[in-house]
Scaffold this motif. Structure first.
Motif, PDB file in Angstrom:
ATOM      1  N   ARG A 129       0.845  -1.191   0.000  1.00  0.00           N
ATOM      2  CA  ARG A 129       0.000   0.000   0.000  1.00  0.00           C
ATOM      3  C   ARG A 129       0.876   1.236   0.000  1.00  0.00           C
ATOM      4  O   ARG A 129       1.866   1.307   0.715  1.00  0.00           O
ATOM      5  N   ILE A 130       0.481   2.195  -0.827  1.00  0.00           N
ATOM      6  CA  ILE A 130       1.279   3.413  -0.886  1.00  0.00           C
ATOM      7  C   ILE A 130       0.835   4.371   0.212  1.00  0.00           C
ATOM      8  O   ILE A 130       1.644   4.954   0.911  1.00  0.00           O
ATOM      9  N   SER A 131      -0.467   4.455   0.415  1.00  0.00           N
ATOM     10  CA  SER A 131      -0.964   5.475   1.337  1.00  0.00           C
ATOM     11  C   SER A 131      -0.668   5.174   2.805  1.00  0.00           C
ATOM     12  O   SER A 131      -0.263   6.052   3.545  1.00  0.00           O
ATOM     13  N   THR A 132      -0.847   3.915   3.197  1.00  0.00           N
ATOM     14  CA  THR A 132      -0.757   3.663   4.638  1.00  0.00           C
ATOM     15  C   THR A 132       0.543   3.010   5.080  1.00  0.00           C
ATOM     16  O   THR A 132       0.689   2.675   6.241  1.00  0.00           O
ATOM     17  N   SER A 133       1.444   2.834   4.124  1.00  0.00           N
ATOM     18  CA  SER A 133       2.636   2.105   4.555  1.00  0.00           C
ATOM     19  C   SER A 133       3.514   2.979   5.440  1.00  0.00           C
ATOM     20  O   SER A 133       3.533   4.195   5.331  1.00  0.00           O
ATOM     21  N   ASN A 134       4.218   2.290   6.278  1.00  0.00           N
ATOM     22  CA  ASN A 134       5.063   2.972   7.242  1.00  0.00           C
ATOM     23  C   ASN A 134       6.403   3.263   6.592  1.00  0.00           C
ATOM     24  O   ASN A 134       7.377   2.560   6.782  1.00  0.00           O
ATOM     25  N   PHE A 135       6.433   4.327   5.785  1.00  0.00           N
ATOM     26  CA  PHE A 135       7.610   4.490   4.951  1.00  0.00           C
ATOM     27  C   PHE A 135       8.824   4.999   5.705  1.00  0.00           C
ATOM     28  O   PHE A 135       9.938   4.823   5.276  1.00  0.00           O
ATOM     29  N   LYS A 136       8.609   5.577   6.869  1.00  0.00           N
ATOM     30  CA  LYS A 136       9.763   5.995   7.692  1.00  0.00           C
ATOM     31  C   LYS A 136      10.553   4.757   8.124  1.00  0.00           C
ATOM     32  O   LYS A 136      11.775   4.721   8.048  1.00  0.00           O
ATOM     33  N   ALA A 137       9.804   3.728   8.553  1.00  0.00           N
ATOM     34  CA  ALA A 137      10.463   2.491   8.957  1.00  0.00           C
ATOM     35  C   ALA A 137      11.128   1.848   7.750  1.00  0.00           C
ATOM     36  O   ALA A 137      12.250   1.341   7.833  1.00  0.00           O
ATOM     37  N   MET A 138      10.442   1.884   6.606  1.00  0.00           N
ATOM     38  CA  MET A 138      11.020   1.310   5.388  1.00  0.00           C
ATOM     39  C   MET A 138      12.348   1.975   5.055  1.00  0.00           C
ATOM     40  O   MET A 138      13.319   1.322   4.713  1.00  0.00           O
ATOM     41  N   GLN A 139      12.342   3.301   5.167  1.00  0.00           N
ATOM     42  CA  GLN A 139      13.540   4.068   4.844  1.00  0.00           C
ATOM     43  C   GLN A 139      14.741   3.584   5.657  1.00  0.00           C
ATOM     44  O   GLN A 139      15.834   3.455   5.127  1.00  0.00           O
ATOM     45  N   SER A 140      14.489   3.275   6.928  1.00  0.00           N
ATOM     46  CA  SER A 140      15.604   2.895   7.782  1.00  0.00           C
ATOM     47  C   SER A 140      16.200   1.539   7.371  1.00  0.00           C
ATOM     48  O   SER A 140      17.345   1.253   7.671  1.00  0.00           O
ATOM     49  N   TYR A 141      15.409   0.738   6.665  1.00  0.00           N
ATOM     50  CA  TYR A 141      15.943  -0.540   6.191  1.00  0.00           C
ATOM     51  C   TYR A 141      16.613  -0.406   4.821  1.00  0.00           C
ATOM     52  O   TYR A 141      17.190  -1.339   4.306  1.00  0.00           O
ATOM     53  N   LEU A 142      16.467   0.758   4.206  1.00  0.00           N
ATOM     54  CA  LEU A 142      17.106   0.955   2.901  1.00  0.00           C
ATOM     55  C   LEU A 142      18.489   1.585   3.043  1.00  0.00           C
ATOM     56  O   LEU A 142      19.307   1.515   2.135  1.00  0.00           O
ATOM     57  N   ILE A 143      18.748   2.166   4.223  1.00  0.00           N
ATOM     58  CA  ILE A 143      20.052   2.812   4.373  1.00  0.00           C
ATOM     59  C   ILE A 143      21.165   1.773   4.373  1.00  0.00           C
ATOM     60  O   ILE A 143      20.976   0.645   4.808  1.00  0.00           O
ATOM     61  N   GLY A 144      22.295   2.189   3.867  1.00  0.00           N
ATOM     62  CA  GLY A 144      23.455   1.307   3.868  1.00  0.00           C
ATOM     63  C   GLY A 144      23.405   0.272   2.772  1.00  0.00           C
ATOM     64  O   GLY A 144      24.370  -0.438   2.542  1.00  0.00           O
ATOM     65  N   ASP A 145      22.283   0.154   2.075  1.00  0.00           N
ATOM     66  CA  ASP A 145      22.199  -0.829   0.996  1.00  0.00           C
ATOM     67  C   ASP A 145      22.634  -0.140  -0.299  1.00  0.00           C
ATOM     68  O   ASP A 145      21.916   0.707  -0.831  1.00  0.00           O
ATOM     69  N   PRO A 146      23.825  -0.496  -0.775  1.00  0.00           N
ATOM     70  CA  PRO A 146      24.364   0.230  -1.928  1.00  0.00           C
ATOM     71  C   PRO A 146      23.462   0.125  -3.161  1.00  0.00           C
ATOM     72  O   PRO A 146      23.517   0.958  -4.049  1.00  0.00           O
TER      73      PRO A 146
END
Ligand code: ADP
Ligand code: MG
Length: 258
Positions: A85-102
């Motif tokens: 879901r685009i509207s309700t997803s917890n994208f702040k949390a998602m962002q934290s799992y994308l860091i460091g991934d080249p």
């Protein structure tokens, strides 16, 4: 064994009864209200490409995504479709799992791009896991916030989560050993599942299947080792409850030993 033609006929009948064919835009109308317009367009695109023939029932409604049963490849193949879901997803949390991934260092930092990157990340993680010899749903395709993958189960009946599957002591021990071996193979392939538990392991008969790898991280992630420890602890805790003799320190050593 039911003959293939009969089975196909049977599947076809089921589609007529309960499915929504998505070959043209009119059929998609009935899905308005379920999906936002951009998701409908993406579904339509995948249907046009011949990847989805019909959309079936809901398998799961989760925090970030819904999973549906579907048929693809001329209705011959059962699929699981995961729609983030685009509207309700917890994208702040998602962002934290994308860091460091080249692999994802250049994505834009708005909600939609993050959800799309997340979906792609799950596809790549599943591919990587599959190549590393870990049984996961084979990913087939992804576009925007939709991931098409192998359906784990049969005849519309999804395989059950490990947490609810009754296991003999011997089956539990086997499942535990396979799980740790899969964690080791992922680690060897530079990946940590990062949300491993009895909820994200399916039992396809007696076979262990890892699912839900959107949040999986490469070893470059600053918290990779912490996630690995947590995965191993979760799994050890669950199997201990099932009466398996577990030693989570030894299991972690096994994973790190190469
Ligand atoms: N490929 C699949 N085949 C069958 N069932 C699946 C598949 N993928 C997911 N599921 C079912 O949907 C549930 C939710 O999927 P999951 O990927 O774990 O998403 P969530 O982020 O919502 O936890 C799973 O626990 C499982 O029961
Ligand atoms: Mg899950």
């Amino acid at each position: 064994m039911v003959k293939v033609e009969n089975r196909l006929k049977m599947i076809d009948r089921k589609i007529d009864q309960s499915r929504i064919r998505i070959k043209d835009a009119d059929d998609l109308k009935s899905l308005e209200g379920v999906f936002d317009t951009s998701t409908l367009k993406t579904l339509y695109f995948l249907a046009n490409k011949g990847e989805i023939d019909a959309l079936g029932g809901v398998i799961s409604t989760g925090k970030e995504a819904n999973v549906f049963h579907a048929l693809g490849c001329g209705s011959e193949r059962e699929l699981a479709i995961k729609i983030y879901r685009i509207s309700t997803s917890n994208f702040k949390a998602m962002q934290s799992y994308l860091i460091g991934d080249p692999r994802f260092k250049d994505i834009r930092h708005e909600k939609r791009s993050i959800v799309f990157a997340w979906t792609k990340k799950e596809m790549r993680n599943l591919k990587k896991a599959h190549s590393a010899g870990v049984r996961v749903p084979k990913p087939f395709d992804t576009r925007n916030n939709i991931l098409l993958m192998e359906f784990i189960g049969e005849d519309e009946l999804p395989a059950q989560q490990l947490r609810v599957v009754p296991l003999t002591p011997e089956e539990a021990k086997d499942a535990y050993e396979t799980t740790i071996e899969y964690v080791r193979r992922l680690y060897q392939a530079n990946l940590v599942h990062a949300d491993l538990s009895e909820f994200n392991i399916l039992m396809d008969g007696r076979e262990v299947v890892f699912i839900d790898m959107g949040q999986s991280v490469t070893l470059d992630h600053p918290n990779a080792m912490e996630f690995l420890q947590r995965d191993v602890d979760n799994v050890a805790r669950f199997f201990k409850k099932k009466g398996v003799k577990v030693d989570s320190d030894a299991a972690l050593d096994m994973v790190l030993s190469g």
